[in-house]
Motif scaffolding. Structure first.
Motif, PDB file in Angstrom:
ATOM      1  N   ASN A  69       0.755  -1.114   0.017  1.00 43.82           N
ATOM      2  CA  ASN A  69       0.080  -0.044  -0.233  1.00 43.82           C
ATOM      3  C   ASN A  69       0.726   1.026   0.008  1.00 43.82           C
ATOM      4  N   ARG A  70       2.208   1.083   0.340  1.00 46.30           N
ATOM      5  CA  ARG A  70       2.908   2.246   0.361  1.00 46.30           C
ATOM      6  C   ARG A  70       4.237   2.376  -0.525  1.00 46.30           C
ATOM      7  N   CYS A  71       4.698   1.184  -1.037  1.00 44.62           N
ATOM      8  CA  CYS A  71       5.982   1.205  -1.764  1.00 44.62           C
ATOM      9  C   CYS A  71       5.430   1.257  -3.270  1.00 44.62           C
ATOM     10  N   ILE A  72       6.312   2.526  -3.862  1.00 51.53           N
ATOM     11  CA  ILE A  72       5.963   2.714  -5.039  1.00 51.53           C
ATOM     12  C   ILE A  72       6.372   1.528  -6.187  1.00 51.53           C
ATOM     13  N   LEU A  73       7.231   0.970  -5.956  1.00 52.27           N
ATOM     14  CA  LEU A  73       8.110   0.000  -6.833  1.00 52.27           C
ATOM     15  C   LEU A  73       7.261  -1.323  -6.720  1.00 52.27           C
ATOM     16  N   ILE A  74       6.394  -1.719  -6.043  1.00 55.03           N
ATOM     17  CA  ILE A  74       5.726  -3.022  -5.970  1.00 55.03           C
ATOM     18  C   ILE A  74       4.547  -2.985  -6.775  1.00 55.03           C
ATOM     19  N   ARG A  75       4.501  -4.195  -7.520  1.00 57.76           N
ATOM     20  CA  ARG A  75       3.086  -4.641  -8.291  1.00 57.76           C
ATOM     21  C   ARG A  75       2.317  -5.225  -7.583  1.00 57.76           C
ATOM     22  N   SER A  76       2.849  -6.265  -6.879  1.00 59.76           N
ATOM     23  CA  SER A  76       2.056  -7.445  -6.148  1.00 59.76           C
ATOM     24  C   SER A  76       2.858  -8.130  -5.463  1.00 59.76           C
ATOM     25  N   ILE A  77       2.475  -8.820  -4.306  1.00 59.20           N
ATOM     26  CA  ILE A  77       2.991  -9.815  -3.353  1.00 59.20           C
ATOM     27  C   ILE A  77       2.178 -10.859  -3.289  1.00 59.20           C
ATOM     28  N   TYR A  78       2.935 -12.071  -3.422  1.00 61.16           N
ATOM     29  CA  TYR A  78       2.329 -13.411  -3.273  1.00 61.16           C
ATOM     30  C   TYR A  78       2.972 -14.151  -2.315  1.00 61.16           C
ATOM     31  N   GLU A  79       2.091 -15.020  -1.529  1.00 61.25           N
ATOM     32  CA  GLU A  79       2.654 -15.924  -0.538  1.00 61.25           C
ATOM     33  C   GLU A  79       3.304 -17.017  -1.282  1.00 61.25           C
ATOM     34  N   PHE A  80       4.622 -17.261  -1.034  1.00 63.75           N
ATOM     35  CA  PHE A  80       5.435 -18.286  -1.767  1.00 63.75           C
ATOM     36  C   PHE A  80       5.070 -19.460  -1.602  1.00 63.75           C
ATOM     37  N   TYR A  81       4.793 -20.337  -2.674  1.00 61.89           N
ATOM     38  CA  TYR A  81       4.758 -21.700  -2.328  1.00 61.89           C
ATOM     39  C   TYR A  81       5.910 -22.574  -2.926  1.00 61.89           C
ATOM     40  N   ALA A  82       6.251 -22.529  -4.196  1.00 60.19           N
ATOM     41  CA  ALA A  82       7.389 -23.210  -4.732  1.00 60.19           C
ATOM     42  C   ALA A  82       7.949 -22.384  -6.157  1.00 60.19           C
ATOM     43  N   GLN A  83       9.101 -22.913  -6.176  1.00 58.82           N
ATOM     44  CA  GLN A  83       9.858 -22.341  -7.521  1.00 58.82           C
ATOM     45  C   GLN A  83      10.732 -23.461  -7.999  1.00 58.82           C
ATOM     46  N   GLY A  84      11.158 -23.501  -9.296  1.00 60.41           N
ATOM     47  CA  GLY A  84      11.978 -24.248 -10.084  1.00 60.41           C
ATOM     48  C   GLY A  84      12.398 -23.954 -11.278  1.00 60.41           C
ATOM     49  N   SER A  85      13.527 -24.565 -11.841  1.00 58.32           N
ATOM     50  CA  SER A  85      14.115 -24.320 -13.147  1.00 58.32           C
ATOM     51  C   SER A  85      13.350 -25.187 -14.313  1.00 58.32           C
ATOM     52  N   THR A  86      12.442 -25.987 -13.856  1.00 59.04           N
ATOM     53  CA  THR A  86      11.530 -26.721 -14.593  1.00 59.04           C
ATOM     54  C   THR A  86      10.288 -26.807 -13.862  1.00 59.04           C
ATOM     55  N   TYR A  87       9.224 -27.451 -14.638  1.00 58.45           N
ATOM     56  CA  TYR A  87       8.100 -27.453 -13.789  1.00 58.45           C
ATOM     57  C   TYR A  87       7.822 -28.738 -12.980  1.00 58.45           C
ATOM     58  N   GLY A  88       8.655 -29.854 -13.313  1.00 58.70           N
ATOM     59  CA  GLY A  88       8.865 -30.769 -12.522  1.00 58.70           C
ATOM     60  C   GLY A  88       9.342 -30.434 -11.148  1.00 58.70           C
ATOM     61  N   GLU A  89      10.272 -29.551 -10.983  1.00 54.75           N
ATOM     62  CA  GLU A  89      10.964 -29.223  -9.791  1.00 54.75           C
ATOM     63  C   GLU A  89       9.891 -28.396  -8.947  1.00 54.75           C
ATOM     64  N   LEU A  90       9.121 -27.412  -9.704  1.00 57.37           N
ATOM     65  CA  LEU A  90       8.338 -26.526  -9.091  1.00 57.37           C
ATOM     66  C   LEU A  90       7.230 -27.546  -8.601  1.00 57.37           C
ATOM     67  N   HIS A  91       6.583 -28.696  -9.276  1.00 59.83           N
ATOM     68  CA  HIS A  91       5.470 -29.222  -8.702  1.00 59.83           C
ATOM     69  C   HIS A  91       5.978 -30.143  -7.694  1.00 59.83           C
ATOM     70  N   GLU A  92       6.910 -30.635  -7.526  1.00 58.69           N
ATOM     71  CA  GLU A  92       7.498 -31.415  -6.534  1.00 58.69           C
ATOM     72  C   GLU A  92       7.726 -30.451  -5.134  1.00 58.69           C
ATOM     73  N   VAL A 129      -0.129 -24.529 -18.728  1.00 57.21           N
ATOM     74  CA  VAL A 129       0.600 -24.349 -17.388  1.00 57.21           C
ATOM     75  C   VAL A 129      -0.347 -24.663 -16.213  1.00 57.21           C
ATOM     76  N   ILE A 130      -1.674 -23.999 -16.461  1.00 58.49           N
ATOM     77  CA  ILE A 130      -2.536 -24.232 -15.476  1.00 58.49           C
ATOM     78  C   ILE A 130      -3.018 -25.521 -15.257  1.00 58.49           C
ATOM     79  N   GLU A 131      -3.388 -26.473 -16.238  1.00 57.77           N
ATOM     80  CA  GLU A 131      -3.860 -27.840 -16.230  1.00 57.77           C
ATOM     81  C   GLU A 131      -2.559 -28.639 -15.666  1.00 57.77           C
ATOM     82  N   SER A 132      -1.401 -28.341 -15.462  1.00 58.37           N
ATOM     83  CA  SER A 132      -0.503 -29.013 -14.987  1.00 58.37           C
ATOM     84  C   SER A 132      -0.379 -29.050 -13.291  1.00 58.37           C
ATOM     85  N   PHE A 133      -1.326 -28.082 -12.825  1.00 54.39           N
ATOM     86  CA  PHE A 133      -1.387 -27.858 -11.557  1.00 54.39           C
ATOM     87  C   PHE A 133      -2.821 -28.802 -10.894  1.00 54.39           C
TER      88      PHE A 133
END
Length: 461
Positions: A69-92, A129-133
């Motif tokens: 609500n205050r920082c000019i350079l922020i577009r959005s903030i998400y609660e972090f669930y996962a990341q990966g260099s492939t979708y296999g890594e991300l889904h695991e 991508v959506i269907e992979s979830f």
């Protein structure tokens, strides 16, 4: 509900990357919490701020909302669930944190968004991508307009084109992130609100809206705080700090910039446009080197953009030096019916900066902040240039640069760290390089260097 102390994906606007971390830390400090950069070493952080996404730790979900609500350079903030260099890594990785999202499975309306950075994604790609979830087995209704939760997938590509000029394939991303939307960045809309082109009163040196807002955030402007701009000009920083609730006092050696030509002073007219005229305490015409303050420790912050000579040079009261073989000009006795305009002389930038830091130490409350822009020559700049301007009781908090090629302007934030009282500065700063042992800072004689095209010393011979 998100557990206390967890990681969040910060999605940034693609502008002013060096200003992101100082702004985050400033607003977090204003609200009494910290942002955790645990995932990054100092070396990694240098590169991380150049990317569109960062994973940062917060103690409470409400802290994310305060920042968004205050920082000019922020577009959005998400609660972090996962990341990966492939979708296999991300889904695991996502399956391992099932406890964080399984509460939404039974009866929660939702939607997915899939966004590519540096790469456009087709509708087919987004759908795949959506269907992979699908293993998440959400049973709630898909609601595109007003869902109870929004799940975001972000694909970060190095570039949309390969070295041979061909377009990257959809799966050639560097990293993919997944999380749940916690807060949309609402502060960026203020850039349009304070747009100089829409302002009732402005001048050719008025600071652009985004930078004015970033400066206001560095001062931690808030209700009950008192701000001062000693080079207020047309008031760009006054409007943004006042908007965040602070009271503002301004002065300038040239009162015409503050007043304009209408009966109501221009700054007051523009402040009324933003609904903050009542926050402007007063505007006075005087040379800051001959200021009327008779006691120190008055202000919570000093915010200013000192004139450095590209469009308007800094001035102070006094006469220019005259040749020894030429007598000074005779000054006629002033006509009592005509206003007396005292003579002025140039105020060299490095001397102005040194004086400004000493003045801030005198006039700031303990832990008060000095925020100002400093132009520097890119080729010759070194960190010692800013450090050398500090004095006892003052410490550097942030130093972010906006590059313009051969030169850049640095947003400097300095904090008063002492509760001791200091005498007012004498404003007789000697030439910083007179001793012959110290290097001339990259902002010394900036006006002359600018109009000479920043020539190297070898080119001038």
């Amino acid at each position: 509900m998100a557990p206390s102390s967890c990681d969040y994906i910060f999605v940034f606007a693609q502008a002013h990357d060096e200003f992101r971390v100082p702004e985050l830390r400033s607003i977090a400090e204003l609200h009494g919490f910290q942002v955790g950069f645990d995932r990054y070493t100092p070396e990694e952080l240098v590169n991380a701020i150049k990317r569109p996404f960062m994973i940062l730790r917060l103690e409470e979900k409400e802290h994310a909302k305060l920042l968004a609500n205050r920082c000019i350079l922020i577009r959005s903030i998400y609660e972090f669930y996962a990341q990966g260099s492939t979708y296999g890594e991300l889904h695991e990785a996502n399956k391992r944190v099932r406890s964080r999202w399984e509460q939404y499975i039974p009866n929660t309306s939702f939607k997915f968004t899939v966004i590519g950075y540096n790469h456009g994604l087709s509708q087919r790609r987004q759908r795949n991508v959506i269907e992979s979830f699908s293993y998440m087995d959400f049973l709630g209704k898909i609601e595109m307009k007003d869902p109870q939760i929004t799940l975001g997938v972000f694909e970060e590509y190095e570039d949309d084109r390969r070295p041979d000029g061909s377009r990257n394939a959809d799966d050639e991303f560097k990293q993919a992130y997944f999380g749940r939307l916690v807060a949309e960045g609402t502060a960026r809309s203020l850039i349009g609100m304070f747009d100089v082109k829409k302002r009732t009163y402005c001048g050719n040196t008025s600071m652009e809206a985004e930078m004015s807002l970033l400066m206001a955030n560095q001062t931690q402007a808030a209700p009950g705080k008192l701000m001062y701009d000693p080079f207020i000009g047309t008031g760009s920083m006054a409007y943004t700090t006042a908007y965040f609730g602070a009271h503002v006092y301004g002065s300038d050696i040239d009162g015409r910039q503050m007043r304009g030509k209408a009966q109501t002073p221009g700054i007051i007219r523009a402040a009324a446009q933003y609904g903050v005229a009542q926050q402007i305490i007063d505007l006075c015409t005087f040379d800051v080197t001959r200021h009327p303050w008779r006691c120190g420790g008055l202000f919570d912050a000093i915010i200013t953009d000192p004139p450095y000579g590209v469009r308007a040079g800094a001035k102070r009261l006094g006469r220019k030096k005259h040749r020894n073989d030429r007598p000074p000009p005779q000054v006629p006795r002033p006509d009592p019916d005509e206003p007396y305009i005292p003579p002025t002389k140039p105020y060299e930038l490095s001397a102005l900066v040194a004086d400004l830091v000493l003045f801030a130490r005198y006039q700031l409350k303990p832990r008060g902040l000095l925020v100002f822009f400093l132009p520097t020559v890119t080729e010759t700049y070194e960190g010692v240039d800013v450090q050398a301007a500090l004095c006892e009781g003052m410490e550097l908090v942030a130093n972010s640069v906006q590059e313009f090629g051969s030169w850049g302007r640095r947003l400097i934030t300095i904090r008063k760290t002492t509760a001791e009282s200091y005498p007012p500065p004498t404003f007789d700063s000697a030439d910083i390089n007179d001793a012959g042992t110290l290097r001339a800072p990259a902002h010394k004689d900036f006006r002359e260097k600018y109009f000479q095209g920043f020539k190297k010393a070898s080119e001038e011979l």
